[in-house]
Write an enzyme that holds these catalytic residues in place. Structure first.
Site, PDB file in Angstrom:
ATOM      1  N   LYS A 166      -3.977   2.799  -8.518  1.00  0.00           N
ATOM      2  CA  LYS A 166      -2.534   3.059  -8.455  1.00  0.00           C
ATOM      3  C   LYS A 166      -2.201   4.371  -9.158  1.00  0.00           C
ATOM      4  O   LYS A 166      -1.551   4.407 -10.207  1.00  0.00           O
ATOM      5  CB  LYS A 166      -1.766   1.876  -9.058  1.00  0.00           C
ATOM      6  CG  LYS A 166      -0.438   1.636  -8.359  1.00  0.00           C
ATOM      7  CD  LYS A 166       0.050   0.231  -8.576  1.00  0.00           C
ATOM      8  CE  LYS A 166       1.503   0.065  -8.229  1.00  0.00           C
ATOM      9  NZ  LYS A 166       1.859   0.385  -6.844  1.00  0.00           N
ATOM     10  N   ARG A 181      -5.871  -4.081 -13.187  1.00  0.00           N
ATOM     11  CA  ARG A 181      -5.870  -2.985 -12.207  1.00  0.00           C
ATOM     12  C   ARG A 181      -5.538  -1.658 -12.888  1.00  0.00           C
ATOM     13  O   ARG A 181      -6.075  -0.605 -12.527  1.00  0.00           O
ATOM     14  CB  ARG A 181      -4.869  -3.284 -11.077  1.00  0.00           C
ATOM     15  CG  ARG A 181      -4.981  -2.293  -9.929  1.00  0.00           C
ATOM     16  CD  ARG A 181      -4.189  -2.751  -8.724  1.00  0.00           C
ATOM     17  NE  ARG A 181      -2.768  -2.826  -9.001  1.00  0.00           N
ATOM     18  CZ  ARG A 181      -1.870  -3.407  -8.203  1.00  0.00           C
ATOM     19  NH1 ARG A 181      -2.257  -3.955  -7.057  1.00  0.00           N
ATOM     20  NH2 ARG A 181      -0.594  -3.433  -8.522  1.00  0.00           N
ATOM     21  N   GLU A 183      -2.950   0.343   5.428  1.00  0.00           N
ATOM     22  CA  GLU A 183      -1.816  -0.247   4.722  1.00  0.00           C
ATOM     23  C   GLU A 183      -0.610   0.665   4.867  1.00  0.00           C
ATOM     24  O   GLU A 183      -0.689   1.709   5.515  1.00  0.00           O
ATOM     25  CB  GLU A 183      -2.150  -0.472   3.243  1.00  0.00           C
ATOM     26  CG  GLU A 183      -2.358   0.789   2.429  1.00  0.00           C
ATOM     27  CD  GLU A 183      -2.424   0.514   0.933  1.00  0.00           C
ATOM     28  OE1 GLU A 183      -1.734  -0.385   0.443  1.00  0.00           O
ATOM     29  OE2 GLU A 183      -3.184   1.225   0.259  1.00  0.00           O
TER      30      GLU A 183
HETATM   31  N1  PLP Z   1      -0.231  -0.960  -1.534  1.00  0.00           N
HETATM   32  C1  PLP Z   1       0.416   0.027  -2.134  1.00  0.00           C
HETATM   33  C2  PLP Z   1       0.153   1.410  -1.691  1.00  0.00           C
HETATM   34  C3  PLP Z   1       1.325  -0.255  -3.164  1.00  0.00           C
HETATM   35  O1  PLP Z   1       1.984   0.715  -3.758  1.00  0.00           O
HETATM   36  C4  PLP Z   1       1.530  -1.594  -3.553  1.00  0.00           C
HETATM   37  C5  PLP Z   1       2.433  -1.916  -4.649  1.00  0.00           C
HETATM   38  O2  PLP Z   1       2.084  -2.182  -5.736  1.00  0.00           O
HETATM   39  C6  PLP Z   1       0.822  -2.594  -2.884  1.00  0.00           C
HETATM   40  C7  PLP Z   1      -0.050  -2.247  -1.882  1.00  0.00           C
HETATM   41  C8  PLP Z   1       0.994  -4.023  -3.255  1.00  0.00           C
HETATM   42  O3  PLP Z   1       0.325  -4.341  -4.438  1.00  0.00           O
HETATM   43  P1  PLP Z   1       0.833  -5.515  -5.366  1.00  0.00           P
HETATM   44  O4  PLP Z   1       0.895  -6.713  -4.502  1.00  0.00           O
HETATM   45  O5  PLP Z   1      -0.213  -5.637  -6.403  1.00  0.00           O
HETATM   46  O6  PLP Z   1       2.153  -5.123  -5.868  1.00  0.00           O
HETATM   47  C1  COI Z   2       5.191  -2.136  -6.188  1.00  0.00           C
HETATM   48  O1  COI Z   2       5.303  -2.902  -5.221  1.00  0.00           O
HETATM   49  O2  COI Z   2       5.234  -2.545  -7.350  1.00  0.00           O
HETATM   50  C2  COI Z   2       4.984  -0.710  -6.007  1.00  0.00           C
HETATM   51  O3  COI Z   2       4.570  -0.086  -6.925  1.00  0.00           O
HETATM   52  C3  COI Z   2       5.286  -0.086  -4.720  1.00  0.00           C
HETATM   53  C4  COI Z   2       6.188   1.094  -4.863  1.00  0.00           C
HETATM   54  C5  COI Z   2       6.190   1.836  -3.574  1.00  0.00           C
HETATM   55  C6  COI Z   2       7.561   0.704  -5.280  1.00  0.00           C
END
Ligand code: PLP
Ligand code: COI
Length: 340
Positions: free
Chosen positions: A184, A82, A220
């Site tokens: 991200k 990612r 989200e």
């Molecule tokens: N959505 C957002 C905006 C986020 O910052 C995160 C955190 O990483 C997620 C979703 C969840 O992603 P992941 O499960 O890959 O941590």
């Molecule tokens: C994560 O879950 O790793 C994120 O980056 C989310 C952040 C808002 C702490």
């Protein structure tokens, strides 16, 4: 190895300096060999691209101590991938995926005493990030970059841990249609700070954003994806190009389907369809699975399962996910990376 003497149950989600971070510099079209540093500060030109045009991105991964004392990470290869996608979107040089894995492994190893003990409810948060460090004046990508990995022990992202949270639907958007919501980029989080603060001031834990094009569908939260269990027992989650493709969500869907035998669907989820939902939650690396007790939308409150109790399906998904993450339950092939 002796663990740090910290109050693991109460550390919260905040930054704490650890022993060392990984650092690599990109110059003249290539990354250097990388090294560990005990210096947690960064000195940059005042014209660094990150300062003016927000050329920065990051990832989030967790490391856990297993019951038998090993240290493991959950699906870090997906974060490497990612970050590559994010870098390409932001005109940043990709940090090679295998080097990404080496860098985070090395950083966790050098800070192994900061990985919270098994059963503490805490984990080691791994934050790889990249910034455009080279000077620019006009809007253009930097020519020099900095990739770093910091680690810090953390507790639950939402206060109280596995307790239902209150969220509010925001009247602001965090990402534009065809914008950067699906990567991200730090700028997405800057966009969410104002609505996030408004929500916190009113006692909510998080904002829920609607699709920016029509403002009718749930997208989200500011830092986590949305999942819901319908009254007919199906696990659904929004399908959209402007949300972050969460690795936790992907894992939860697979666990629901393959381990728990729950029907799953990625679909549109309209804000006026909340009556069809029995249970809801937010999922992500930081959020794990956080149950949503209620959502407020234009002055009207919708309570899901309960404002105080966690629904049975969200609870089961949480226990299964966490069991897999901390090595207690068998994991699908390739999900668990052993660090030590
Ligand atoms: N959505 C957002 C905006 C986020 O910052 C995160 C955190 O990483 C997620 C979703 C969840 O992603 P992941 O499960 O890959 O941590
Ligand atoms: C994560 O879950 O790793 C994120 O980056 C989310 C952040 C808002 C702490």
């Amino acid at each position: 190895m002796e663990k740090q003497n910290l109050d693991w149950a109460n550390i919260g989600f905040g930054y704490r300096k650890t022993h060392a971070s990984y650092v690599s510099y990109y110059k003249d079209g290539k990354w250097d060999d990388g090294a560990m540093t005990a210096d947690n500060t960064v000195t940059l030109s005042e014209a660094a691209c990150v300062f003016h045009y927000a050329q920065c991105c990051f990832e989030g991964i967790k490391a856990y101590t297993t019951e038998d004392g090993r240290i493991v990470m959950f699906r870090p290869d997906q974060n490497a991938k990612r970050m590559k996608d994010t870098c390409e979107r932001l005109m940043m040089p990709v940090f090679p995926e295998e080097r990404f894995l080496e860098a985070i492994t090395r950083t966790v190893r050098e800070n192994a005493d900061f990985v919270p003990p098994y059963g503490s409810g805490a984990s080691l948060y791994i934050r790889p990030f990249m910034i455009g460090s080279g000077p620019v004046l006009g809007v253009s990508p930097a020519e020099e970059y900095l990739f770093r990995v910091l680690v810090t022990p953390v507790g639950p992202y939402y206060k109280g841990g596995m307790k239902p949270i209150r969220v509010v639907v925001s009247d602001y958007d965090r990402a534009a249609p065809h914008g950067t919501g699906n990567v991200k980029a730090g700028l997405n989080y800057a966009m969410s700070m104002y609505p996030g603060q408004l929500a916190h001031a009113e006692g909510y834990s998080e904002c829920l954003y609607l699709d920016p094009a029509t403002r009718t569908k749930i997208e989200e939260a500011g830092g986590a994806n949305f999942i819901a269990v319908t009254k007919s027992g199906k696990l659904i989650t929004p399908k959209s190009d402007s949300i972050l493709p969460s690795i936790t969500r992907r894992s939860v869907l697979q666990i629901a389907k393959d381990v728990l035998g729950i029907e799953v669907e990625e679909t549109d989820l309209y804000i006026d369809q909340l009556d069809e939902i029995a249970e809801a939650g937010l999922c992500g690396t930081a959020a794990v699975i956080s149950p949503i007790g209620s959502v407020d939308y234009h002055g009207k409150r919708h309570v899901f399962y309960s404002e105080t109790e966690v629904g049975p399906v969200i609870k089961k998904l949480y226990e299964t996910l966490v069991g897999i993450q901390n090595g207690k339950l068998p994991a699908p092939e390739g999900w668990i990376y052993q660090v030590l």
